[in-house]
Design an enzyme around this catalytic site. Structure first.
Site, mmCIF file in Angstrom:
data_model
loop_
_atom_site.group_PDB
_atom_site.id
_atom_site.type_symbol
_atom_site.label_atom_id
_atom_site.label_comp_id
_atom_site.label_asym_id
_atom_site.label_seq_id
_atom_site.Cartn_x
_atom_site.Cartn_y
_atom_site.Cartn_z
ATOM 1 N N CYS A 69 0.781 -1.328 0.800
ATOM 2 C CA CYS A 69 0.238 -0.030 -0.326
ATOM 3 C C CYS A 69 0.879 1.182 0.007
ATOM 4 O O CYS A 69 1.555 1.394 0.711
ATOM 5 C CB CYS A 69 -1.148 -0.202 1.160
ATOM 6 S SG CYS A 69 -1.461 1.432 1.588
ATOM 7 N N CYS A 72 0.471 3.288 2.981
ATOM 8 C CA CYS A 72 0.624 3.236 4.406
ATOM 9 C C CYS A 72 2.392 3.074 4.441
ATOM 10 O O CYS A 72 2.718 3.998 5.473
ATOM 11 C CB CYS A 72 0.708 1.986 3.894
ATOM 12 S SG CYS A 72 -1.163 0.952 3.763
#
Length: 445
Positions: A69, A72
């Site tokens: 991600c 993230c």
């Protein structure tokens, strides 16, 4: 010899009382050491130690992430900075992370359907974190969770310091001349959404500054929107909670992807005003009138959005570039909304009276019920940060594989009863709809 005997005797007498506390302290220290919280580092958790971590620390913020991600990865350094600062607090708040894509059972247990998802565990109980994700603002938000439920303020300077420390991200409630017990229950219930305090001692100058003329008085401030309201009672539980709930949001809330989240927990109907451009002077004037209407109609939420600022959202309510704006509708916060007959748009003249007429028309039932032109608002809010794109890809790949297998091994007549086939099919539209459940998209603060 006698002195030695006396010392031993005293030790034996005191030991039963002191040993349990020493043992408890050592046990707590061992737990802390188990997770090696050194220098405010972010803890890396797994399935084997996750439960132990959230039970060990009174306050722990957990980042449920996925290695692939992008958002993230951008969030990680902000959490590193935050962890170092929070470790120095009098009551430390620990930052941890877990690869929820790898440890799917943990992710499933806490309903993780998007990355990154942040949850704060207070004494083991999880609460969704929707605040900012930049280190400085993150610290300010998280400090609130470890602060007292109700701050006791005993001077003008204490009031000023409390308001300054609270910042602008949450509404602030100050009970002047109000007993702490009157709001303590609500301070716990709404702790994640507001600051609560009671002022025991204050001057006439403070009364003038906060614009109240008698006590007890509960002042609600929204620093971020430069708004304030005052409640003089009655202070029975029902009336007090109604005021607090209605004051958690500003009188007129601008709609963005972030502020949409704030509507989830409010059961009131939403009066939505769609403007051409919320930054122009005409729109600002109308917003002032909306605030006045909101103050007189606290049983509704008043929100507004500019077509220029968020066209896709406005289009969900049958608004296009050709629509005459401003336009008002009453929205249930989900899939339905209502147009008021004879109040399709707001003219330039006497707009205050037109707003009043619109509200009365809705109350009288002179409405046309409609549905927004895409899927539910709640689905959209719950999926603004997540892995919807990945879910769609996986779904499409699965469908392609099934089709390929059917092509390679066609069913022979008579090999399956007609009733064995599923009765419905699913298709995936190409265009992203603003309120489509499941269309998750990582959002950067």
């Amino acid at each position: 010899m006698n002195m030695l005997f006396l010392s031993v005797s005293i030790f034996l007498l005191l030991a039963p009382a002191s040993l349990p506390s020493i043992a408890a302290a050592e046990t707590e220290q061992q737990k802390q050491q188990q997770f090696a919280v050194d220098g405010g580092k972010v803890l890396e958790l797994g399935e084997s130690n996750f439960d132990a971590a959230i039970s060990t620390f009174d306050y722990i913020l957990v980042d449920f992430y996925a290695p692939w991600c992008g958002h993230c990865k951008r969030l990680a350094p902000e959490l590193d900075k935050t962890a170092r600062i929070l470790a120095e607090l009098k009551q430390p708040l620990v930052i941890a992370k877990i690869d929820a894509d790898k440890y799917k059972r943990v992710g499933s247990k806490y309903d993780i359907d998007g990355y990154p998802t942040l949850k704060i565990f207070m004494h083991g109980v999880p609460t969704d974190y929707y605040g900012p994700r930049k280190a400085d603002l993150l610290v300010r938000f998280l400090k609130k969770f470890v602060a007292p439920d109700v701050a006791i303020l005993n001077s003008d300077s204490a009031i000023s310091e409390f308001v300054e420390a609270a910042g602008t991200s949450f509404p602030i409630f100050i009970g002047f001349g109000l007993n702490e017990s009157a709001i303590s229950h609500f301070a716990v219930k709404y702790k994640k959404r507001a600051w609560f305090s009671v002022a025991k001692d204050f001057s006439d100058k403070t009364m003038e500054f906060y614009d109240f003329d008698k006590i007890p008085a509960l002042v609600a401030r929204h620093p971020n929107y430069d708004e304030q309201s005052i409640f003089y009672g009655p202070f029975e539980e029902k009336f007090l909670e109604d005021y607090i709930k209605q004051s958690l949001l500003p009188l007129a809330l601008p709609i963005t992807e972030e502020t949409l989240r704030l509507l989830k927990d409010d059961e009131r109907k939403v009066i939505l005003t769609i403007l051409e451009d919320e930054t122009d002077e005409r729109s600002k004037g109308l917003v002032k009138l909306l605030k006045a209407a909101a103050s007189a109609n606290r049983d509704f939420m008043f929100v507004f959005v500019g077509f220029k600022q968020w066209q896709e959202f406005a289009e969900s309510f049958e608004v296009s570039k050709k629509t005459k704006l401003p336009k008002m509708v009453v929205w249930d916060g989900d899939e339905e909304y209502f147009s008021v007959v004879g109040s399709d748009s707001i003219e330039d003249e006497d707009q205050g009276s037109q707003i009043t007429q619109f509200i009365q028309g809705y109350k009288d039932g002179n409405v046309i019920q409609k549905r927004i032109s895409s899927a539910s608002f709640m689905g959209f809010v719950n999926s603004m940060i997540g892995v919807g794109t990945v879910t769609i890809i996986v779904f499409v790949v699965a469908v392609v594989m099934i089709i390929q297998s059917l092509k390679e091994e066609p069913l022979r007549v008579g090999t399956r009863d007609e009733g064995d086939y599923p009765s419905s099919s699913t298709s995936q539209p190409e265009d992203r709809q603003p309120l489509r459940s499941g269309d998750k998209q990582d959002k950067e603060d």
